[in-house]
Design a protein around this motif. Structure first.
Motif, PDB file in Angstrom:
ATOM      1  N   SER A 256       9.151  -3.003 -14.914  1.00 32.61           N
ATOM      2  CA  SER A 256       9.832  -1.846 -15.490  1.00 32.61           C
ATOM      3  C   SER A 256       9.268  -0.519 -14.993  1.00 32.61           C
ATOM      4  O   SER A 256       9.733   0.532 -15.411  1.00 32.61           O
ATOM      5  CB  SER A 256       9.734  -1.897 -17.020  1.00 32.61           C
ATOM      6  OG  SER A 256       8.385  -1.774 -17.424  1.00 32.61           O
ATOM      7  N   ARG A 257       8.241  -0.536 -14.136  1.00 30.25           N
ATOM      8  CA  ARG A 257       7.680   0.704 -13.619  1.00 30.25           C
ATOM      9  C   ARG A 257       8.687   1.368 -12.705  1.00 30.25           C
ATOM     10  O   ARG A 257       9.373   0.725 -11.914  1.00 30.25           O
ATOM     11  CB  ARG A 257       6.369   0.434 -12.879  1.00 30.25           C
ATOM     12  CG  ARG A 257       5.260  -0.057 -13.793  1.00 30.25           C
ATOM     13  CD  ARG A 257       3.974  -0.305 -13.024  1.00 30.25           C
ATOM     14  NE  ARG A 257       3.382   0.924 -12.518  1.00 30.25           N
ATOM     15  CZ  ARG A 257       2.628   1.733 -13.222  1.00 30.25           C
ATOM     16  NH1 ARG A 257       2.401   1.472 -14.499  1.00 30.25           N
ATOM     17  NH2 ARG A 257       2.102   2.823 -12.706  1.00 30.25           N
ATOM     18  N   SER A 258       8.733   2.698 -12.781  1.00 35.79           N
ATOM     19  CA  SER A 258       9.708   3.450 -11.999  1.00 35.79           C
ATOM     20  C   SER A 258       9.333   3.453 -10.519  1.00 35.79           C
ATOM     21  O   SER A 258       8.216   3.085 -10.133  1.00 35.79           O
ATOM     22  CB  SER A 258       9.788   4.887 -12.521  1.00 35.79           C
ATOM     23  OG  SER A 258       8.556   5.555 -12.270  1.00 35.79           O
ATOM     24  N   VAL A 259      10.269   3.902  -9.706  1.00 32.33           N
ATOM     25  CA  VAL A 259      10.018   3.976  -8.267  1.00 32.33           C
ATOM     26  C   VAL A 259       8.883   4.947  -7.969  1.00 32.33           C
ATOM     27  O   VAL A 259       8.018   4.691  -7.116  1.00 32.33           O
ATOM     28  CB  VAL A 259      11.311   4.393  -7.535  1.00 32.33           C
ATOM     29  CG1 VAL A 259      11.048   4.569  -6.041  1.00 32.33           C
ATOM     30  CG2 VAL A 259      12.404   3.370  -7.763  1.00 32.33           C
ATOM     31  N   LEU A 260       8.850   6.084  -8.683  1.00 37.07           N
ATOM     32  CA  LEU A 260       7.783   7.059  -8.476  1.00 37.07           C
ATOM     33  C   LEU A 260       6.418   6.464  -8.810  1.00 37.07           C
ATOM     34  O   LEU A 260       5.442   6.647  -8.081  1.00 37.07           O
ATOM     35  CB  LEU A 260       8.045   8.307  -9.323  1.00 37.07           C
ATOM     36  CG  LEU A 260       6.953   9.394  -9.276  1.00 37.07           C
ATOM     37  CD1 LEU A 260       6.765   9.901  -7.854  1.00 37.07           C
ATOM     38  CD2 LEU A 260       7.309  10.537 -10.220  1.00 37.07           C
ATOM     39  N   GLN A 261       6.345   5.729  -9.931  1.00 37.07           N
ATOM     40  CA  GLN A 261       5.087   5.115 -10.317  1.00 37.07           C
ATOM     41  C   GLN A 261       4.630   4.089  -9.276  1.00 37.07           C
ATOM     42  O   GLN A 261       3.446   3.998  -8.941  1.00 37.07           O
ATOM     43  CB  GLN A 261       5.235   4.446 -11.690  1.00 37.07           C
ATOM     44  CG  GLN A 261       5.358   5.435 -12.842  1.00 37.07           C
ATOM     45  CD  GLN A 261       5.668   4.752 -14.139  1.00 37.07           C
ATOM     46  OE1 GLN A 261       6.391   3.752 -14.179  1.00 37.07           O
ATOM     47  NE2 GLN A 261       5.118   5.267 -15.228  1.00 37.07           N
ATOM     48  N   GLN A 262       5.555   3.315  -8.768  1.00 36.11           N
ATOM     49  CA  GLN A 262       5.196   2.324  -7.756  1.00 36.11           C
ATOM     50  C   GLN A 262       4.695   2.994  -6.480  1.00 36.11           C
ATOM     51  O   GLN A 262       3.727   2.536  -5.860  1.00 36.11           O
ATOM     52  CB  GLN A 262       6.400   1.433  -7.452  1.00 36.11           C
ATOM     53  CG  GLN A 262       6.832   0.564  -8.630  1.00 36.11           C
ATOM     54  CD  GLN A 262       8.099  -0.222  -8.345  1.00 36.11           C
ATOM     55  OE1 GLN A 262       8.567  -0.243  -7.209  1.00 36.11           O
ATOM     56  NE2 GLN A 262       8.649  -0.854  -9.350  1.00 36.11           N
ATOM     57  N   LYS A 263       5.331   4.094  -6.072  1.00 35.79           N
ATOM     58  CA  LYS A 263       4.888   4.803  -4.864  1.00 35.79           C
ATOM     59  C   LYS A 263       3.504   5.431  -5.070  1.00 35.79           C
ATOM     60  O   LYS A 263       2.656   5.410  -4.164  1.00 35.79           O
ATOM     61  CB  LYS A 263       5.904   5.877  -4.490  1.00 35.79           C
ATOM     62  CG  LYS A 263       7.201   5.318  -3.925  1.00 35.79           C
ATOM     63  CD  LYS A 263       8.129   6.427  -3.473  1.00 35.79           C
ATOM     64  CE  LYS A 263       9.386   5.861  -2.827  1.00 35.79           C
ATOM     65  NZ  LYS A 263      10.294   6.930  -2.360  1.00 35.79           N
ATOM     66  N   LEU A 264       3.267   5.972  -6.264  1.00 34.59           N
ATOM     67  CA  LEU A 264       1.947   6.541  -6.552  1.00 34.59           C
ATOM     68  C   LEU A 264       0.873   5.455  -6.555  1.00 34.59           C
ATOM     69  O   LEU A 264      -0.246   5.675  -6.072  1.00 34.59           O
ATOM     70  CB  LEU A 264       1.967   7.265  -7.895  1.00 34.59           C
ATOM     71  CG  LEU A 264       2.728   8.598  -7.940  1.00 34.59           C
ATOM     72  CD1 LEU A 264       2.773   9.129  -9.367  1.00 34.59           C
ATOM     73  CD2 LEU A 264       2.077   9.615  -7.014  1.00 34.59           C
ATOM     74  N   ASP A 265       1.209   4.279  -7.091  1.00 32.97           N
ATOM     75  CA  ASP A 265       0.247   3.174  -7.073  1.00 32.97           C
ATOM     76  C   ASP A 265      -0.084   2.768  -5.640  1.00 32.97           C
ATOM     77  O   ASP A 265      -1.251   2.534  -5.304  1.00 32.97           O
ATOM     78  CB  ASP A 265       0.814   1.976  -7.842  1.00 32.97           C
ATOM     79  CG  ASP A 265       0.896   2.235  -9.340  1.00 32.97           C
ATOM     80  OD1 ASP A 265       0.241   3.186  -9.804  1.00 32.97           O
ATOM     81  OD2 ASP A 265       1.620   1.493 -10.034  1.00 32.97           O
ATOM     82  N   ASN A 266       0.952   2.678  -4.799  1.00 32.52           N
ATOM     83  CA  ASN A 266       0.719   2.301  -3.395  1.00 32.52           C
ATOM     84  C   ASN A 266      -0.134   3.352  -2.678  1.00 32.52           C
ATOM     85  O   ASN A 266      -1.033   3.011  -1.892  1.00 32.52           O
ATOM     86  CB  ASN A 266       2.049   2.120  -2.673  1.00 32.52           C
ATOM     87  CG  ASN A 266       2.845   0.947  -3.225  1.00 32.52           C
ATOM     88  OD1 ASN A 266       2.267   0.011  -3.785  1.00 32.52           O
ATOM     89  ND2 ASN A 266       4.160   0.987  -3.085  1.00 32.52           N
ATOM     90  N   MET A 267       0.149   4.632  -2.958  1.00 34.38           N
ATOM     91  CA  MET A 267      -0.619   5.690  -2.307  1.00 34.38           C
ATOM     92  C   MET A 267      -2.077   5.680  -2.773  1.00 34.38           C
ATOM     93  O   MET A 267      -3.011   5.864  -1.974  1.00 34.38           O
ATOM     94  CB  MET A 267       0.011   7.058  -2.596  1.00 34.38           C
ATOM     95  CG  MET A 267      -0.650   8.203  -1.824  1.00 34.38           C
ATOM     96  SD  MET A 267       0.084   9.792  -2.190  1.00 34.38           S
ATOM     97  CE  MET A 267      -0.412  10.007  -3.881  1.00 34.38           C
ATOM     98  N   THR A 268      -2.281   5.431  -4.071  1.00 30.59           N
ATOM     99  CA  THR A 268      -3.643   5.363  -4.596  1.00 30.59           C
ATOM    100  C   THR A 268      -4.420   4.218  -3.954  1.00 30.59           C
ATOM    101  O   THR A 268      -5.592   4.370  -3.584  1.00 30.59           O
ATOM    102  CB  THR A 268      -3.604   5.184  -6.119  1.00 30.59           C
ATOM    103  OG1 THR A 268      -2.920   6.292  -6.703  1.00 30.59           O
ATOM    104  CG2 THR A 268      -5.008   5.096  -6.692  1.00 30.59           C
ATOM    105  N   ASP A 269      -3.755   3.068  -3.821  1.00 32.33           N
ATOM    106  CA  ASP A 269      -4.421   1.930  -3.174  1.00 32.33           C
ATOM    107  C   ASP A 269      -4.792   2.268  -1.731  1.00 32.33           C
ATOM    108  O   ASP A 269      -5.893   1.927  -1.265  1.00 32.33           O
ATOM    109  CB  ASP A 269      -3.513   0.702  -3.210  1.00 32.33           C
ATOM    110  CG  ASP A 269      -3.293   0.188  -4.626  1.00 32.33           C
ATOM    111  OD1 ASP A 269      -4.122   0.517  -5.500  1.00 32.33           O
ATOM    112  OD2 ASP A 269      -2.300  -0.521  -4.851  1.00 32.33           O
ATOM    113  N   LEU A 270      -3.888   2.944  -1.033  1.00 29.07           N
ATOM    114  CA  LEU A 270      -4.155   3.294   0.363  1.00 29.07           C
ATOM    115  C   LEU A 270      -5.332   4.266   0.477  1.00 29.07           C
ATOM    116  O   LEU A 270      -6.223   4.094   1.321  1.00 29.07           O
ATOM    117  CB  LEU A 270      -2.899   3.906   0.994  1.00 29.07           C
ATOM    118  CG  LEU A 270      -2.996   4.299   2.470  1.00 29.07           C
ATOM    119  CD1 LEU A 270      -3.283   3.072   3.321  1.00 29.07           C
ATOM    120  CD2 LEU A 270      -1.698   4.972   2.922  1.00 29.07           C
ATOM    121  N   ILE A 271      -5.336   5.288  -0.393  1.00 28.84           N
ATOM    122  CA  ILE A 271      -6.437   6.269  -0.364  1.00 28.84           C
ATOM    123  C   ILE A 271      -7.758   5.606  -0.724  1.00 28.84           C
ATOM    124  O   ILE A 271      -8.809   5.862  -0.106  1.00 28.84           O
ATOM    125  CB  ILE A 271      -6.133   7.432  -1.328  1.00 28.84           C
ATOM    126  CG1 ILE A 271      -4.939   8.242  -0.816  1.00 28.84           C
ATOM    127  CG2 ILE A 271      -7.343   8.332  -1.491  1.00 28.84           C
ATOM    128  CD1 ILE A 271      -4.489   9.338  -1.752  1.00 28.84           C
TER     129      ILE A 271
END
Length: 486
Positions: free
Chosen positions: A391-406
């Motif tokens: 149920s996480r939004s697209v924005l939340q998923q993109k922020l999670d991916n960016m955080t993992d990358l950083i």
């Protein structure tokens, strides 16, 4: 013999046995109690089925007829009544005034009290009516309808809308009597899909703290505090770690409070959106009421522009055209009425689903399922039970991916930096440079610790502690602006 009834689960105790017993010398004062107890036993063995309910109605009509004959006897005299009751095929006719004066009022009164019991045991259950709706949704081809749906409707649902209405104890012309509304709500449910309880503010705070970025910032703050206070022992060594923890607290508070207020506002908006006015037939008259007051058995009047608020069965011929795009995704409108097929094509179907839209036309429909028992309600419950992660939004998923990358990039550069420092230190010892001639625990262990601190510092700096706060504040202001603009 004409008063035999299948109300008993076994053939050994039909109601006719009670009336036959009256000719065998049972005292008249005991006969009423025999009738009452026997009917009670027969009724309490199992709920009324469709055929048993029909038999109950027929038996009540017979008793009403006998009551009229008894009144005639009381008016015209015993001899006149005896002549008029010779057509009644029952031993009661041998001594009509004595036996019927006790048995008929008792049985009539008890059958009247059985109205409440029969109201609680309608011919159909809510699960059976929900099965009818699902069966109609799953079988849409002409072949499936002819082989599956139509035989089922004919065998178990009395042929269609009028049979279903009869099984529910209502009529198409009069609708649901007001006195039966409470009982129908109790048996078939209310026309509302209950919302889940609002999430506690503390649960929202805990959920916000599970963000990977915030978890890493908490770890970095602990490391920074430990180094600043216990290793470097500088006067303001606690400042950096405290600043990071303060940023985490602000993010958690702002995010959780914003989510709590947003959920409360959306719940209020949804409650208002779902409360629509409908037109139903009650007690033979048209009435406007909230859709939440609709019960199974109501005769609802639909017209162009209405949103269907319950699963319904179209009554007779109608020109209703329903848009079912919300449920099926199909843009072609569906005509509603009794099943009508031609040349292998389905022209009309009777089931109208909750949540669909009346594109054009007007007609009467019979409500067969409400609330969570509708097809739409069933689907909504299944969606609510889905995994919360999805149920996480697209924005939340993109922020999670960016955080993992950083995080991965910061960890890689931190490890590389520490490795380079250790390699340089090793070459210094090999070359015998100043202060590197031999190992000194007091000097060189502090230098090793400074290498590790440098790596942790690079790791901490790489993670943008201001990103969660910036995103949270931006979303909070955006939602408030959307609510203000309605």
């Amino acid at each position: 013999a004409s008063l035999s009834s299948p109300l008993s689960s076994s053939a050994s105790r039909p109601l006719s046995a009670v009336f036959m017993a009256s000719g065998s010398g049972i005292p008249k004062l005991a006969l009423a109690e025999v009738v009452r107890q026997t009917v009670h036993e027969e009724m309490m063995k199992k709920p009324l089925t469709g055929s048993e309910r029909e038999e109950l109605i027929r038996l009540r009509k017979r008793v009403e007829y006998l009551e009229r004959r008894l009144n005639e006897a009381r008016t015209a005299g015993k001899s006149s009544f005896a002549r008029k009751t010779t057509s009644v095929d029952s031993p009661l006719s041998k001594r009509p005034h004595r036996r019927l004066s006790v048995a008929v009022p008792s049985l009539s009164g008890y059958l009247g009290s059985m109205d409440n019991m029969s109201a609680q045991t309608h011919a159909f259950t809510k699960d059976e009516l929900a099965r009818l709706v699902k069966m109609s949704f799953d079988n849409t081809t002409a072949e499936d309808i002819q082989s599956v749906v139509l035989p089922e409707i004919k065998q178990h649902f009395r042929g269609g809308a009028e049979g279903i209405a009869e099984g529910l104890g209502v009529t198409i012309e009069e609708g649901v009597p007001s006195k039966d509304v409470a009982q129908l709500k109790k048996q078939f449910g209310v026309n509302e899909i209950p919302m889940e309880p609002q999430t506690s503010i503390f649960v929202l705070m805990w959920d916000a703290l599970q963000d990977p970025t915030l978890l890493f910032l908490c770890f970095a703050a602990m490391v920074s505090l430990f180094i600043g206070v216990f290793v470097e022992q500088e006067p303001l060594g606690w400042l950096e770690g405290t600043a990071i923890l303060s940023a985490v607290v602000v993010v958690v508070l702002v995010g959780s409070v914003n989510d709590y207020q947003k959920e409360a506002q959306f719940r209020a908006l949804n409650a208002k959106k779902d409360d629509m006015t409908v037109v139903v037939v009650r007690d033979g008259a048209k009435k406007e009421m909230s859709c939440h007051e609709v019960v199974v058995g109501d005769v609802m009047i639909l017209s162009t522009g209405d949103i269907v608020t319950a699963d319904c069965y179209a009554i007779g011929t109608s020109d209703l055209s329903i848009n079912e795009k919300m449920l099926t995704g199909e843009t072609v409108n569906k005509r509603k009425g009794e099943y009508e097929m031609s040349g292998g094509r389905v022209l009309k179907t009777p089931i109208i689903f909750a949540g669909t839209f009346v594109q054009e036309g007007e007609g009467k429909v019979l409500v067969v399922a409400v609330g969570t028992n509708t097809y739409q309600g069933t689907m909504q419950q299944k969606m609510q039970e889905a995994d919360a992660e999805h149920s996480r939004s697209v924005l939340q998923q993109k922020l999670d991916n960016m955080t993992d990358l950083i995080t991965q990039g910061g960890a890689a550069f931190a490890a590389l930096t520490v490795t380079v420092l250790f390699v340089r230190m090793w070459f210094s010892f090999q070359a015998g440079q100043c202060c590197k001639e031999s190992w000194d625990n007091h000097v060189h262990w502090s230098e090793v610790l400074s290498f590790l601190i440098s790596g942790v510092t690079i790791f901490v700096v790489a993670v943008p502690e201001g990103l969660p706060l910036a995103v949270t504040i931006a979303l909070a202001f955006s939602v408030k602006k959307m609510l203000k603009d309605q």
